[in-house]
Motif scaffolding. Structure first.
Motif, PDB file in Angstrom:
ATOM      1  N   ILE A   1       0.492  -1.501  -6.672  1.00 42.15           N
ATOM      2  CA  ILE A   1      -0.147  -1.372  -5.366  1.00 42.15           C
ATOM      3  C   ILE A   1      -1.053  -2.575  -5.124  1.00 42.15           C
ATOM      4  O   ILE A   1      -1.308  -3.370  -6.027  1.00 42.15           O
TER       5      ILE A   1
ATOM      6  N   THR B 166      -3.015   5.521   3.846  1.00 45.23           N
ATOM      7  CA  THR B 166      -2.100   5.238   2.741  1.00 45.23           C
ATOM      8  C   THR B 166      -1.484   6.545   2.260  1.00 45.23           C
ATOM      9  O   THR B 166      -2.064   7.608   2.408  1.00 45.23           O
ATOM     10  N   PRO B 167      -0.292   6.489   1.691  1.00 45.97           N
ATOM     11  CA  PRO B 167       0.549   5.300   1.523  1.00 45.97           C
ATOM     12  C   PRO B 167       1.231   4.898   2.832  1.00 45.97           C
ATOM     13  O   PRO B 167       1.485   5.736   3.689  1.00 45.97           O
TER      14      PRO B 167
ATOM     15  N   MET C  16       0.842  -1.189   0.000  1.00 47.68           N
ATOM     16  CA  MET C  16       0.000   0.000   0.000  1.00 47.68           C
ATOM     17  C   MET C  16       0.883   1.247   0.000  1.00 47.68           C
ATOM     18  O   MET C  16       0.615   2.237   0.670  1.00 47.68           O
ATOM     19  N   ASN C  17       1.968   1.161  -0.803  1.00 49.63           N
ATOM     20  CA  ASN C  17       2.898   2.272  -0.972  1.00 49.63           C
ATOM     21  C   ASN C  17       3.042   2.647  -2.440  1.00 49.63           C
ATOM     22  O   ASN C  17       2.886   3.794  -2.807  1.00 49.63           O
ATOM     23  N   GLY C  18       3.366   1.681  -3.296  1.00 52.04           N
ATOM     24  CA  GLY C  18       3.441   1.929  -4.730  1.00 52.04           C
ATOM     25  C   GLY C  18       4.792   2.358  -5.250  1.00 52.04           C
ATOM     26  O   GLY C  18       4.920   2.743  -6.417  1.00 52.04           O
TER      27      GLY C  18
ATOM     28  N   PHE D  34      -5.595   4.396  -4.086  1.00 53.03           N
ATOM     29  CA  PHE D  34      -5.889   3.378  -3.085  1.00 53.03           C
ATOM     30  C   PHE D  34      -7.388   3.400  -2.797  1.00 53.03           C
ATOM     31  O   PHE D  34      -7.925   4.427  -2.365  1.00 53.03           O
TER      32      PHE D  34
END
Length: 331
Positions: free
Chosen positions: A30, A211-212, A23-25, A161
């Motif tokens: 993601i 998030t992130p 949940m960062n990318g 997200f």
């Protein structure tokens, strides 16, 4: 196919969702889901062509929900919802067991059969609007077993997200692996009576607010999965598997859920699971509120492990709920 279809009766598994992986990318992807299909609870219903949409169940709320799903599924297939559905068993909604996806996919399958559309399961899954965040529910329906998906490309699929309900035009994530879950590993679960998980707008708001996630936590989650959880499955190492599930609760996406104030009563449940010698690992499925652990069914019976857990929960003055045991669904 993990769901079964015989003589106009459909059965589906449920699923445990261990965590979302990224949940960062940072690397351009993601989401990413990890979980396992379960034998119980499951959805069972009979169906047949009917003059109009008709759902039979003793539960008025369930009837209303399935009617909405039947109409939505018929619109996706561009057919009339002229089906009678007689519900025999269901998955409790909003407890982290994946009921929504199983209902959508099973009703699409029933309509596909009755209207002789001859669509493949992969095509039905594609048009279902499910899998916009995690692919574990659709994987449980199709294949069963332990499942890991690769999430979504930020460039091509999804650059935000959001739960699947708010990502309906996003294609399903690729399945990275499916392993048979060891047949002698039992699953013991607790479902609170009066405490559910997140859904709808509340789930969206929680996801946006959390998030992130820092990259180092995503890396920690990935490390546990790659170097502990997956090898434990292949080497039938239940203690290591349980330890990995517990470790996933302490970092990344799952840690954010455990920190939700409304889930504070589940800490007593968690202590009860951790106190039972025969249970290894303790996790929260999806956004809650079902708690789960594992046991070696060759060493301890289902009845004994459930009795020991109930004793531990009483000791910790846990909130009321249902305890049951089951197995993974691999078929």
């Amino acid at each position: 196919m993990s769901s079964t279809f015989t003589h106009n009766r459909i059965r589906t598994p449920s699923r445990l969702h261990f965590t979302l992986v990224d949940m960062n990318g940072h690397l351009g992807r993601i989401d990413g889901g990890l979980g396992v299909a379960l034998e119980q609870p499951g959805i069972v219903f009979d169906f047949r062509s009917h003059g109009h949409a008709n759902v039979r169940s003793g539960d008025a709320r369930l009837r209303k929900f399935v009617m909405r799903e039947l109409i939505a599924s018929s619109e996706l297939l561009d057919v009339d919802p002229a089906l009678q559905v007689v519900i025999r068993e269901t998955i409790p909604p909003h407890h982290g067991l994946g009921s929504g996806t199983q209902w959508r996919l099973s009703l699409l399958a029933a309509l596909n059969h009755c209207f002789e559309l001859n669509l493949s399961q992969s095509k039905l899954t594609e048009i279902s609007t499910r899998g916009g965040t995690s692919g574990i529910g659709i994987g449980a329906f199709q294949w069963g077993g332990l499942l890991l998906d690769g999430g979504h490309s930020v460039d091509r699929d999804k650059d935000f997200f959001a739960p699947s309900r708010f990502a309906r035009d996003v294609r399903q994530p690729p399945l990275l692996l499916r392993y048979e879950f060891p047949v002698h590993w039992g699953v013991v679960l607790f479902r609170p009576r009066d405490l559910g998980g997140l859904s709808g707008q509340r789930e969206l708001e929680f996801m946006v607010a959390n998030t992130p996630i820092p990259l180092n936590e995503v890396q920690a989650v990935s490390h546990v999965i790659l170097m502990q959880l997956l090898p434990a499955i292949l080497e039938f190492d239940l203690p290591a598997f349980g330890s990995s599930v517990s470790a996933l609760q302490e970092t990344g996406w799952k840690r954010r859920h455990w920190e939700r104030p409304e889930l504070a009563p589940l800490q007593a449940i968690r202590r009860g699971f951790n106190e039972v010698a025969g249970i290894v690992g303790c996790g929260l499925s999806s956004t809650g509120s079902t708690i789960f652990g594992f046991f070696d069914a060759d060493e301890i019976s289902d009845d004994v492990v459930k009795a020991q857990l109930l004793t531990a929960l009483r000791k910790h003055a846990a909130i009321s709920g249902q305890v049951w045991s089951t197995r993974a669904n691999n078929t």
